[in-house]
Scaffold this motif. Structure first.
Motif, PDB file in Angstrom:
ATOM      1  N   ARG A 111      45.957  68.418  17.041  1.00 24.45           N
ATOM      2  CA  ARG A 111      46.683  69.678  16.885  1.00 24.45           C
ATOM      3  C   ARG A 111      48.159  69.345  16.782  1.00 24.45           C
ATOM      4  NH1 ARG A 111      44.460  72.667  22.050  1.00 24.45           N
ATOM      5  NH2 ARG A 111      44.069  70.478  22.632  1.00 24.45           N
ATOM      6  N   TYR A 113      52.236  70.710  15.844  1.00 22.30           N
ATOM      7  CA  TYR A 113      53.236  71.719  15.516  1.00 22.30           C
ATOM      8  C   TYR A 113      54.439  70.983  14.957  1.00 22.30           C
ATOM      9  CZ  TYR A 113      57.182  74.842  15.907  1.00 22.30           C
ATOM     10  OH  TYR A 113      58.309  75.567  15.611  1.00 22.30           O
ATOM     11  N   ILE A 169      50.259  73.753  12.751  1.00 19.04           N
ATOM     12  CA  ILE A 169      51.102  74.943  12.638  1.00 19.04           C
ATOM     13  C   ILE A 169      52.453  74.464  12.107  1.00 19.04           C
ATOM     14  CG2 ILE A 169      52.194  76.848  13.865  1.00 19.04           C
ATOM     15  CD1 ILE A 169      49.950  76.628  15.965  1.00 19.04           C
ATOM     16  N   ASN A 171      56.281  75.324  10.796  1.00 19.86           N
ATOM     17  CA  ASN A 171      57.396  76.242  10.661  1.00 19.86           C
ATOM     18  C   ASN A 171      57.609  76.528   9.173  1.00 19.86           C
ATOM     19  OD1 ASN A 171      59.862  77.578  10.771  1.00 19.86           O
ATOM     20  ND2 ASN A 171      60.752  76.159  12.256  1.00 19.86           N
ATOM     21  N   ALA A 219      58.933  69.452  18.103  1.00 16.72           N
ATOM     22  CA  ALA A 219      57.592  69.355  17.515  1.00 16.72           C
ATOM     23  C   ALA A 219      56.741  68.525  18.461  1.00 16.72           C
ATOM     24  CB  ALA A 219      57.670  68.696  16.149  1.00 16.72           C
ATOM     25  N   PHE A 257      51.011  75.809  22.123  1.00 17.84           N
ATOM     26  CA  PHE A 257      50.297  75.781  20.843  1.00 17.84           C
ATOM     27  C   PHE A 257      49.529  77.089  20.631  1.00 17.84           C
ATOM     28  CE2 PHE A 257      47.100  74.624  17.744  1.00 17.84           C
ATOM     29  CZ  PHE A 257      47.797  73.831  16.855  1.00 17.84           C
ATOM     30  N   LEU A 260      52.001  79.766  19.707  1.00 13.08           N
ATOM     31  CA  LEU A 260      52.469  79.553  18.337  1.00 13.08           C
ATOM     32  C   LEU A 260      51.417  80.033  17.330  1.00 13.08           C
ATOM     33  CD1 LEU A 260      54.010  75.999  18.778  1.00 13.08           C
ATOM     34  CD2 LEU A 260      55.293  78.050  18.125  1.00 13.08           C
ATOM     35  N   SER A 261      50.159  79.715  17.614  1.00 11.41           N
ATOM     36  CA  SER A 261      49.073  80.137  16.736  1.00 11.41           C
ATOM     37  C   SER A 261      48.984  81.655  16.658  1.00 11.41           C
ATOM     38  CB  SER A 261      47.742  79.561  17.234  1.00 11.41           C
ATOM     39  OG  SER A 261      46.669  80.039  16.456  1.00 11.41           O
TER      40      SER A 261
END
Length: 286
Positions: A111, A113, A169, A171, A219, A257, A260-261
């Motif tokens: 996973r 970001y 994910i 940005n 990140a 996370f 954010l999702s």
């Protein structure tokens, strides 16, 4: 076959279990064997190659006397010292990043970001080349091409018999920034769409319009493994990286996370949005 990195983590996890079973604190074990506390920590987290002599000393301290169990540990130690495929790129791969590549090669789930970059597992050669050309380390063209080749080689994990589930994910700024120019960026976005349609890849776009969110400052990647307990959070800086394994750290990043999702576009809407952006860039380039 498990990578040496994952085998080191498995070995370290077993050594931690044995230490905790004896009731010893890491500092006490380190003091008894005249190791540093840092060395015990790195051994138990799989971040260092183990010597057989060190493993034997730890097993003796932890009261392991069964010959079959001893042989199993020594065999695991020897297997964990073998070279992974990425060691062939040692000249193009910083020492602090080798651990991550090894973990990634055997992860069952990743996973990620990202604030500024397309994740390495998703990058096209042209996108990666454009990134490396701006490196402050001043690399030659041959060095750049070696790093590009390594980056593409990492993506072979999608074609292994048990490919990982990858959930990224991104940005919105990652996809808006014209790395390498409109044509390169259009090709990169189309590649993301292709990966999401071919493999167990989930991509969500975090819109700039949402304002503040759960991870404004950094990140991070969260790696999970099928046969090794626990997860690892990877955080990268310009010249070093952190590998976080404490339960509190893992929980904090997993919560971030999740949030954010929840703030990002759905995977379906994200792909539609990326298709529009790629078409827009392609038209602008023409």
């Amino acid at each position: 076959m498990d990578s040496p990195t994952v085998l080191r983590r498995r070995l370290g996890s077993e050594l931690r279990r044995l230490r905790e079973r004896t009731g010893l604190q890491a500092k006490s074990a380190a003091d008894t064997l005249r190791f540093s506390a840092t060395k015990i920590s790195r051994i138990e987290s799989g971040q260092t190659t183990l010597k057989e002599s060190d493993v034997r000393a730890l097993l003796e301290l932890y009261g392991v006397t069964d010959e079959a169990e001893l042989r199993q540990f020594i065999s695991l130690t020897r297997r964990s010292t073998q070279r992974g495929w990425w060691h062939d790129y040692g000249d193009a791969l910083p020492d602090w990043f080798q651990t991550y590549v090894g973990m990634e090669s055997d992860a069952s789930r990743v996973r990620a970001y990202e604030i500024e970059l397309i994740p390495g597992l998703f990058q096209t050669a042209d996108y990666a080349r454009a990134i490396f050309r701006t490196s402050p380390s001043g690399q030659s063209q041959d060095e750049i091409e070696r790093r590009v080749k390594l980056r593409i080689q990492r993506q072979e994990i999608f074609r292994r018999p048990d490919p990982p589930a990858v959930w990224a994910i991104l940005n919105e700024a990652v996809l808006r920034r014209p790395v390498g120019g409109p044509e390169v960026m259009s090709g990169q976005i189309l590649h993301l769409i292709d990966l999401a349609q071919k493999y167990d890849v989930t991509i969500q776009v975090l819109p700039l319009s949402i304002g503040t969110h759960a991870s404004m400052s950094c990140a991070f990647h969260i790696l999970s493994f099928a046969d090794v307990p626990g997860e690892v959070v990877y955080v990268e800086a310009l010249t070093s990286s952190l590998y976080l394994e404490r339960e509190s750290d893992i929980a904090h990043h997993e919560l971030a996370f999740t949030r954010l999702s929840e703030s990002a576009m759905s995977p379906k809407d994200s792909l539609s949005w990326m298709q529009e952006i790629a078409t827009e860039r392609h038209g602008r380039d023409n």
